[in-house]
Scaffold this active site. Sequence first.
Site, PDB file in Angstrom:
ATOM      1  N   GLU A 303     -29.777  58.686 -21.710  1.00  0.00           N
ATOM      2  CA  GLU A 303     -29.777  59.640 -22.814  1.00  0.00           C
ATOM      3  C   GLU A 303     -31.172  59.681 -23.397  1.00  0.00           C
ATOM      4  O   GLU A 303     -31.805  58.636 -23.563  1.00  0.00           O
ATOM      5  CB  GLU A 303     -28.811  59.199 -23.939  1.00  0.00           C
ATOM      6  CG  GLU A 303     -27.374  59.609 -23.734  1.00  0.00           C
ATOM      7  CD  GLU A 303     -26.444  59.201 -24.880  1.00  0.00           C
ATOM      8  OE1 GLU A 303     -25.435  59.880 -25.091  1.00  0.00           O
ATOM      9  OE2 GLU A 303     -26.718  58.204 -25.554  1.00  0.00           O
ATOM     10  N   VAL A 304     -31.641  60.872 -23.672  1.00  0.00           N
ATOM     11  CA  VAL A 304     -32.828  61.030 -24.507  1.00  0.00           C
ATOM     12  C   VAL A 304     -32.356  61.992 -25.580  1.00  0.00           C
ATOM     13  O   VAL A 304     -32.027  63.139 -25.276  1.00  0.00           O
ATOM     14  CB  VAL A 304     -34.011  61.631 -23.729  1.00  0.00           C
ATOM     15  CG1 VAL A 304     -35.209  61.824 -24.660  1.00  0.00           C
ATOM     16  CG2 VAL A 304     -34.408  60.732 -22.556  1.00  0.00           C
TER      17      VAL A 304
END
Length: 400
Positions: A303-304
């Site tokens: 995840e970013v």
Amino acid sequence: MSTTRYLLGCLLVLTLLEICLHVYSLRVTPPTHPLDPPFASSCRIPPDSPLPHDDDTAPYDVGLSRENATILMLARNSDVEGAASAIRSLEERFNRWFHYPVVFLNDQEWSEEFREKVGQEASGETVFAQIPAEMWGWPVDGEGREWVDREKVKDAMGRLSRMGVPYVDNENYHHMCRFYSGFFQDHPALKPYKYYWRIEPDVSYTCDIPYDPFRHMRLNHKTYGYSIALWEIGSTVPSLFRTVTTYKSSHAIPTTPLWTSMLSPSWAPLPLRWALMSDARLFHSRTPTGDAWSLCHFWSNFEVADLDFFRSAAYRSYFAALDATAGFYYERWGDAAVHSLAAALFLAPAQLHWFEDWGYRHPPFQHCPREGVGCACACDRREGAVPETCLRQLRRGVDP
Ligand SMILES: *[C@@H]1O[C@H](CO)[C@@H](O)[C@H](O)[C@H]1NC(C)=O
């Protein structure tokens, strides 16, 4: 006789017509131009000459100031080798040019060995923090009393583990999913930051990342970034989708294209949809109108994203509604599904970003960019490739 036959014929035609209209109403209109292209499709500048670039809009951001962001890894002391190799890969492909800090979280105290071995791989600041008990463990009510029925949890875990559901009988796994669903964004070590990049032990990056993803998230108004989309294991989330749709209706949350993209429309005739599907016990995972969740979701080990999304009043209220059902324990709700459904509830398609140009390996799966996308990739597309069926479905609102 022929009148009866005529009427029956009409009824049949009307029923079929209604089914078609229902399914048609759940189509997703594709945009006229791509709403989520990769941030970069090549290296632009050879990765070995990381010099500041004059053009502020160029994707090669080395030399610009860092964003309000951190790398985040949740791990156990026993993950030391996998954690070190993941950080090594991150540094080699990205962080040696940017030196973003890394926050390590653990529900236990960190061992000296972990701090030393993993810490020495990082080129930026490192923080080794522990997760406070109130963020990791059985939920408590206003008076601090635990309220989850442990007998019921034991039964559920036993049943699911006999069905072969992985990790279900590991209490800590449930705590972890709940932590990542509703608490991580408030951990004191993450408080100072707006963006995070989640990384797990044993993952690796197989292409160079010659630009600052956080900067491009900010400039492109992106809230949530992902790499791989897959089907959730249905038996781990029997009542999750029903709980989310109930929340959606009771809070009058408008339907987004991403929400519609996550549905498998029901082909049952209208009376059947009403009569059967609205029975929560029979068809848990459907909406009251009978449509199912396709189980497609973004894999959250990558995840970013923007922490402020998870800190928003809307997200907190959503999490509280899920947590109140104890589905994290009576079933095995994962943070990936919880995050993805939240994105579907609250975000416009263009607020999500697919890091198509990043090679990402989380054994046994990987995403390896197609020809012409990505920089200095060293991955084999045939190996551990994830079918892109889910991804394509979820991207119907952004891909023309
Ligand atoms: C970083 O982001 C957080 C969360 O949005 C914010 O509270 C903080 O003030 C920001 N820090 C800086 C230096 O902008």
